[in-house]
Design an enzyme around this catalytic site. Structure first.
Site, PDB file in Angstrom:
ATOM      1  N   LYS A 162       0.828  -1.209   0.000  1.00  0.00           N
ATOM      2  CA  LYS A 162       0.000   0.000   0.000  1.00  0.00           C
ATOM      3  C   LYS A 162       0.860   1.255   0.000  1.00  0.00           C
ATOM      4  O   LYS A 162       0.544   2.231  -0.683  1.00  0.00           O
ATOM      5  CB  LYS A 162      -0.936   0.005   1.204  1.00  0.00           C
ATOM      6  CG  LYS A 162      -1.994  -1.094   1.184  1.00  0.00           C
ATOM      7  CD  LYS A 162      -2.971  -0.895   2.338  1.00  0.00           C
ATOM      8  CE  LYS A 162      -3.635  -2.174   2.802  1.00  0.00           C
ATOM      9  NZ  LYS A 162      -4.584  -2.770   1.903  1.00  0.00           N
TER      10      LYS A 162
ATOM     11  N   GLU B 298      -2.901   6.805   7.948  1.00  0.00           N
ATOM     12  CA  GLU B 298      -3.859   7.640   7.213  1.00  0.00           C
ATOM     13  C   GLU B 298      -4.752   8.366   8.193  1.00  0.00           C
ATOM     14  O   GLU B 298      -5.010   7.877   9.290  1.00  0.00           O
ATOM     15  CB  GLU B 298      -4.760   6.753   6.317  1.00  0.00           C
ATOM     16  CG  GLU B 298      -4.064   6.249   5.090  1.00  0.00           C
ATOM     17  CD  GLU B 298      -4.967   5.350   4.244  1.00  0.00           C
ATOM     18  OE1 GLU B 298      -6.166   5.200   4.569  1.00  0.00           O
ATOM     19  OE2 GLU B 298      -4.455   4.800   3.265  1.00  0.00           O
TER      20      GLU B 298
ATOM     21  N   ARG C  23      -6.244  -8.104  -9.207  1.00  0.00           N
ATOM     22  CA  ARG C  23      -6.879  -9.421  -9.419  1.00  0.00           C
ATOM     23  C   ARG C  23      -8.351  -9.211  -9.685  1.00  0.00           C
ATOM     24  O   ARG C  23      -8.847  -8.087  -9.629  1.00  0.00           O
ATOM     25  CB  ARG C  23      -6.714 -10.261  -8.153  1.00  0.00           C
ATOM     26  CG  ARG C  23      -7.268  -9.526  -6.924  1.00  0.00           C
ATOM     27  CD  ARG C  23      -7.263 -10.369  -5.676  1.00  0.00           C
ATOM     28  NE  ARG C  23      -7.415  -9.580  -4.475  1.00  0.00           N
ATOM     29  CZ  ARG C  23      -8.558  -9.242  -3.900  1.00  0.00           C
ATOM     30  NH1 ARG C  23      -9.692  -9.591  -4.466  1.00  0.00           N
ATOM     31  NH2 ARG C  23      -8.586  -8.551  -2.782  1.00  0.00           N
TER      32      ARG C  23
HETATM   33  P1  ADP Z   1      -7.672  -4.109   2.664  1.00  0.00           P
HETATM   34  O1  ADP Z   1      -6.405  -4.320   1.908  1.00  0.00           O
HETATM   35  O2  ADP Z   1      -7.736  -4.915   3.895  1.00  0.00           O
HETATM   36  O3  ADP Z   1      -8.851  -4.197   1.784  1.00  0.00           O
HETATM   37  P2  ADP Z   1      -8.094  -1.231   2.606  1.00  0.00           P
HETATM   38  O4  ADP Z   1      -7.001  -0.238   2.662  1.00  0.00           O
HETATM   39  O5  ADP Z   1      -8.717  -1.469   1.282  1.00  0.00           O
HETATM   40  O6  ADP Z   1      -7.544  -2.596   3.200  1.00  0.00           O
HETATM   41  O7  ADP Z   1      -9.197  -0.810   3.650  1.00  0.00           O
HETATM   42  C1  ADP Z   1     -10.244  -1.684   4.002  1.00  0.00           C
HETATM   43  C2  ADP Z   1     -11.420  -0.890   4.559  1.00  0.00           C
HETATM   44  O8  ADP Z   1     -11.035  -0.125   5.703  1.00  0.00           O
HETATM   45  C3  ADP Z   1     -11.991   0.131   3.607  1.00  0.00           C
HETATM   46  O9  ADP Z   1     -12.910  -0.447   2.715  1.00  0.00           O
HETATM   47  C4  ADP Z   1     -12.637   1.124   4.563  1.00  0.00           C
HETATM   48  O10 ADP Z   1     -13.879   0.674   5.005  1.00  0.00           O
HETATM   49  C5  ADP Z   1     -11.712   1.109   5.739  1.00  0.00           C
HETATM   50  N1  ADP Z   1     -10.724   2.211   5.626  1.00  0.00           N
HETATM   51  C6  ADP Z   1      -9.564   2.155   4.960  1.00  0.00           C
HETATM   52  N2  ADP Z   1      -8.913   3.339   5.026  1.00  0.00           N
HETATM   53  C7  ADP Z   1      -9.680   4.152   5.781  1.00  0.00           C
HETATM   54  C8  ADP Z   1      -9.546   5.509   6.251  1.00  0.00           C
HETATM   55  N3  ADP Z   1      -8.484   6.256   5.962  1.00  0.00           N
HETATM   56  N4  ADP Z   1     -10.550   6.027   6.995  1.00  0.00           N
HETATM   57  C9  ADP Z   1     -11.633   5.273   7.309  1.00  0.00           C
HETATM   58  N5  ADP Z   1     -11.804   4.013   6.919  1.00  0.00           N
HETATM   59  C10 ADP Z   1     -10.844   3.435   6.168  1.00  0.00           C
HETATM   60  P1  ADP Z   2     -12.320  -8.142  -2.380  1.00  0.00           P
HETATM   61  O1  ADP Z   2     -11.163  -7.268  -2.033  1.00  0.00           O
HETATM   62  O2  ADP Z   2     -12.151  -8.950  -3.600  1.00  0.00           O
HETATM   63  O3  ADP Z   2     -13.581  -7.425  -2.324  1.00  0.00           O
HETATM   64  P2  ADP Z   2     -11.688  -9.362   0.069  1.00  0.00           P
HETATM   65  O4  ADP Z   2     -11.041  -8.112   0.497  1.00  0.00           O
HETATM   66  O5  ADP Z   2     -12.619 -10.028   1.010  1.00  0.00           O
HETATM   67  O6  ADP Z   2     -12.462  -9.202  -1.256  1.00  0.00           O
HETATM   68  O7  ADP Z   2     -10.531 -10.367  -0.326  1.00  0.00           O
HETATM   69  C1  ADP Z   2     -10.769 -11.480  -1.143  1.00  0.00           C
HETATM   70  C2  ADP Z   2     -10.054 -12.676  -0.627  1.00  0.00           C
HETATM   71  O8  ADP Z   2      -8.670 -12.470  -0.631  1.00  0.00           O
HETATM   72  C3  ADP Z   2     -10.402 -13.021   0.772  1.00  0.00           C
HETATM   73  O9  ADP Z   2     -10.379 -14.414   0.859  1.00  0.00           O
HETATM   74  C4  ADP Z   2      -9.290 -12.392   1.577  1.00  0.00           C
HETATM   75  O10 ADP Z   2      -9.145 -13.066   2.795  1.00  0.00           O
HETATM   76  C5  ADP Z   2      -8.130 -12.596   0.653  1.00  0.00           C
HETATM   77  N1  ADP Z   2      -7.069 -11.594   0.707  1.00  0.00           N
HETATM   78  C6  ADP Z   2      -7.128 -10.347   0.243  1.00  0.00           C
HETATM   79  N2  ADP Z   2      -5.954  -9.727   0.372  1.00  0.00           N
HETATM   80  C7  ADP Z   2      -5.115 -10.617   0.949  1.00  0.00           C
HETATM   81  C8  ADP Z   2      -3.741 -10.597   1.334  1.00  0.00           C
HETATM   82  N3  ADP Z   2      -2.975  -9.527   1.160  1.00  0.00           N
HETATM   83  N4  ADP Z   2      -3.224 -11.693   1.893  1.00  0.00           N
HETATM   84  C9  ADP Z   2      -3.980 -12.785   2.076  1.00  0.00           C
HETATM   85  N5  ADP Z   2      -5.274 -12.874   1.706  1.00  0.00           N
HETATM   86  C10 ADP Z   2      -5.835 -11.814   1.159  1.00  0.00           C
HETATM   87 MG    MG Z   3      -9.232  -3.074   0.172  1.00  0.00          MG
END
Ligand code: ADP
Ligand code: ADP
Ligand code: MG
Length: 678
Positions: free
Chosen positions: A116, A200, A296
């Site tokens: 990220k 953030e 992906r």
């Molecule tokens: P992941 O890789 O686990 O998907 P993300 O960075 O996409 O992580 O964040 C997952 C979720 O966390 C977002 O969909 C949002 O709901 C929340 N989130 C992420 N960043 C922020 C932020 N700066 N402020 C508030 N909520 C956040």
């Molecule tokens: P999407 O981002 O496709 O909406 P999710 O955030 O739930 O859905 O992630 C999709 C799948 O990938 C889930 O099974 C989640 O646990 C897995 N996943 C996502 N990012 C990672 C990561 N960085 N390492 C391991 N598993 C991950």
């Molecule tokens: Mg995400």
């Protein structure tokens, strides 16, 4: 086009990819772990190879083993699905080195977007807006703390390598920062093997809006509009929809362009998603900021397929073969509205704790599978499957499509009502309440929706005691009728030569106990009384078998109920809601506590009026054995099974206490109490 591909995944996404491959005439190879030997994805493919133990590290994450499996079966390409190896640049490179096509972006693009922090540095250069924060390489705790102070609390600490909602900590106050940083790093190290973090500004009521992008190897890149994925728990999506409600065409165009710019900045090829976090300004317009790119296919891609009429897996296969994108930006149109609900094995009441167990019942609504339809059901499981702790708890996805959001929502409600999961905890009823909640129904979407609506979502009974009890009674009667023989002595329809027969049912419903009385009239006219006092409901009970359940009428309501029996628990599903109710067999329980097998005991204190049998008599199931008088009622004790009376332990006229053993029978003690008015 490829002749054969290997699918390096499991569950619904492996089945999803296999479905499109089959339609395109591409052969598929499944790989599976010990736990998945009989899994649905294995059956969905043309060939299958066992690749190791149940833990992901012993199977689905074994890059080399999977590449060997592809080579051994003559597959030309590998589709990684999502999760597992899908965002692993090393795996993508190893595929290329082995002469296999990785169906996804080039390793360099995965690497550029994989962390990220690094991806945010790149996006900054490409002019894509970012949430205020720190994403530098220097990880000195004092510096991180100073950056958090500068950004202003609350802040969010994120594992740079994180994903799937893991590795995030909010910090409300400066003095909590150090401890949260430690915890976040520990989790990141354990989950992702890398403890670098970024910081953030924590937005208070943001929306998660993401853009589906697609690039090809000819330099084309388009976006397929947005998805709103704001409805989340534990930072993970639960309901997703497209288009995003309230999205102005001008904003859609700007976000689409930003996403395409992000993809172009890393020479993106294939399917990808650029995730934005959006915040409403005072004037109602949305500010949006880049959050991360998932390199992906996304779990929620079907809502985009629904509104664009495209098959994104087909696009992936075509692009991976070197074909140009099937459509240009100008040719892409939005048609209607789509919503996806993720059906998970988890307990919303226990902080969405994933659940394991056996899918005793897995009834899914009618619809298409892995392709367009008003109701589409993408599932990776079958009834009878064991849900193990090794993999993520997603069981199925319901995707509904309608001309308008209201129509899609109505279809979702109906589809959820027809989703019957028994055997383990699932979020189906929770999703139904969520979809019906004021905030979701009126599209007031943001990531705090579940917290805001919690009163309407948690600790709720959707179906009240009267209908639950009526369904359980009807189910019992139908079951008894089905097991009845032709001879009149085994009839259980309440026929009695001296007056009306009343039968008492005892239930556990929620935390409470409840009693119901069923009166048997002539010609199967039933009258039911449920509960006591002001809450009492009484009236005719009308029911009959219907397709997949029972048609039921009681207490002014008429409905269809699907009832599944698991031991004493009746799982009741109706369009009005679903619940479970426990039918307590009083006599069986008294016997369990008071007496070992082979004895028949009094259900309550009373006077023994008469025995209908003598020691040595052979009795058949259902035959009257004794009559007990208690609470101004005569209680008929009947034989639970065919057997022989061993001994009578009381004489007529004796007072007996609850649980007292009345007679011994050479049979198991399971008695149905029949009662009659005096
Ligand atoms: P992941 O890789 O686990 O998907 P993300 O960075 O996409 O992580 O964040 C997952 C979720 O966390 C977002 O969909 C949002 O709901 C929340 N989130 C992420 N960043 C922020 C932020 N700066 N402020 C508030 N909520 C956040
Ligand atoms: P999407 O981002 O496709 O909406 P999710 O955030 O739930 O859905 O992630 C999709 C799948 O990938 C889930 O099974 C989640 O646990 C897995 N996943 C996502 N990012 C990672 C990561 N960085 N390492 C391991 N598993 C991950
Ligand atoms: Mg995400």
């Amino acid at each position: 086009m490829f002749q054969k591909i290997l699918i390096a995944n499991r569950g619904e996404i492996a089945c999803r990819v296999a479905a499109t491959a089959r339609r395109m005439g591409v052969k598929t190879v499944a790989v599976y772990s010990d736990a998945d030997a009989h899994a649905r994805h294995v059956a969905a493919c043309d060939e299958a190879l066992h690749i190791g133990g149940s833990a992901p590290g012993e199977s689905y994450l074994r890059a080399q083993r999977i590449i060997e499996a592809a080579q051994a079966t003559g597959a030309q390409a590998i589709h990684p699905g999502y999760g597992f190896l899908s965002e692993n640049a090393g795996f993508a490179q190893a595929c290329a080195d082995a002469g296999l096509v990785f169906i996804g972006p080039p390793p360099s693009a995965i690497r550029d977007m994989g962390f990220k922090a690094g991806s945010k540095q790149r996006m900054e250069k490409a002019g894509v807006p970012l949430v205020p924060g720190y994403h530098g390489a220097d990880q000195d705790p004092a510096l991180l703390r100073a950056e958090a102070d500068r950004i202003g609390y609350p802040v969010l600490i994120k594992a740079s390598a994180g994903g799937g909602g893991k590795g995030m900590r909010t910090v409300d106050r400066a003095q909590d920062f150090a401890a949260a940083l430690d915890a976040c790093r520990r989790e990141a190290r354990n989950s992702f093997g890398d403890d670098a973090v970024l910081i953030e500004k924590y937005l208070q009521r943001p929306r998660h809006i993401e853009i589906q992008v697609f690039g090809d190897s000819h330099g084309n890149c388009v976006h397929l509009f947005e998805r709103d994925c704001s409805v989340q728990r534990r930072y993970q999506k639960l309901l997703e929809e497209a288009p995003a409600p309230g999205m102005a065409p001008e904003l859609r165009a700007r976000m689409g362009q930003a996403a395409v710019a992000a993809a172009r900045a890393v020479n993106y090829v294939g399917a990808g998603t650029v995730e934005f976090i959006a915040e409403q300004r005072a004037d109602g317009t949305l500010d949006f900021f880049f959050m991360e790119m998932n390199t992906r296919l996304q779990v929620e891609h079907p809502v985009t397929e629904a509104i664009t009429g495209q098959d994104l897996v087909e696009w992936q296969l075509r692009v991976a073969c070197g074909e140009p994108l099937p459509l240009t930006q100008e040719q892409l149109r939005i048609n209607g509205h789509a919503i996806e609900a993720r059906i998970c094995a988890e307990n919303p009441e226990k902080d969405f704790l994933p659940a394991t167990g056996t899918l005793a019942v897995c009834g899914l609504p009618e619809g298409t599978a892995f392709e367009h339809g008003a109701v589409r059901v993408d599932s990776g499981v079958r009834q009878g499957d064991a849900i193990s702790p090794f993999y993520d708890p997603l069981l199925a996805k319901l995707i509904v499509h309608g001309a308008t959001r209201a129509q899609a929502l109505a279809r979702l409600d109906e589809a959820l009502a027809r989703t019957h999961i028994v055997g383990l905890d699932s979020n189906v009823q929770f999703l139904r309440r969520l979809a019906r909640s004021d905030s979701f129904a009126s599209a007031r979407l943001d990531t705090t929706l579940i917290a805001r609506e919690q009163a309407a979502l948690f600790q709720r009974e959707d179906l009240g005691l009267p209908l639950a009890a009526a369904a359980a009674v009807a189910q019992t009667l139908l079951r008894e009728r089905a097991s009845e023989g032709a001879d009149p002595f085994s009839r259980r329809d309440g026929f009695c030569s001296h007056g009306l027969l009343r039968r008492r049912f005892e239930f556990a419903f929620g935390d409470a106990r409840a009693t119901a009385w069923l009166t048997y009239g002539r010609g199967a006219n039933w009258h039911l009384t449920v509960g006591e006092g002001a809450a009492q409901q009484a009236g005719p009970l009308v029911f009959g078998p219907a397709a997949q359940g029972i048609d039921l009428q009681f207490a002014g309501l008429r409905t269809h109920a699907a009832v599944y029996t698991q031991g004493e628990v009746e799982h009741v599903f109706t369009p009005l809601g679903a619940t479970r109710i426990v039918a307590i067999d009083l006599l069986a329980h008294a016997g369990e506590v008071e007496a070992p097998a082979g004895r028949l005991t009094a259900p309550m204190p009373g006077k023994l009026l008469s025995f209908a049998v003598r020691a040595g008599d052979k009795v058949r199931q259902g035959q009257p054995l004794a009559v007990l008088e208690a609470m101004k009622m005569e209680h008929l004790i009947v034989a639970p099974l065919d057997g022989v009376v061993q001994e009578l332990l009381y004489a007529p006229g004796d007072q007996v206490s609850e649980g007292a053993e009345l007679l011994r029978l050479s049979a198991e003690p399971r008695i149905t109490p029949h009662m009659m008015d005096k």
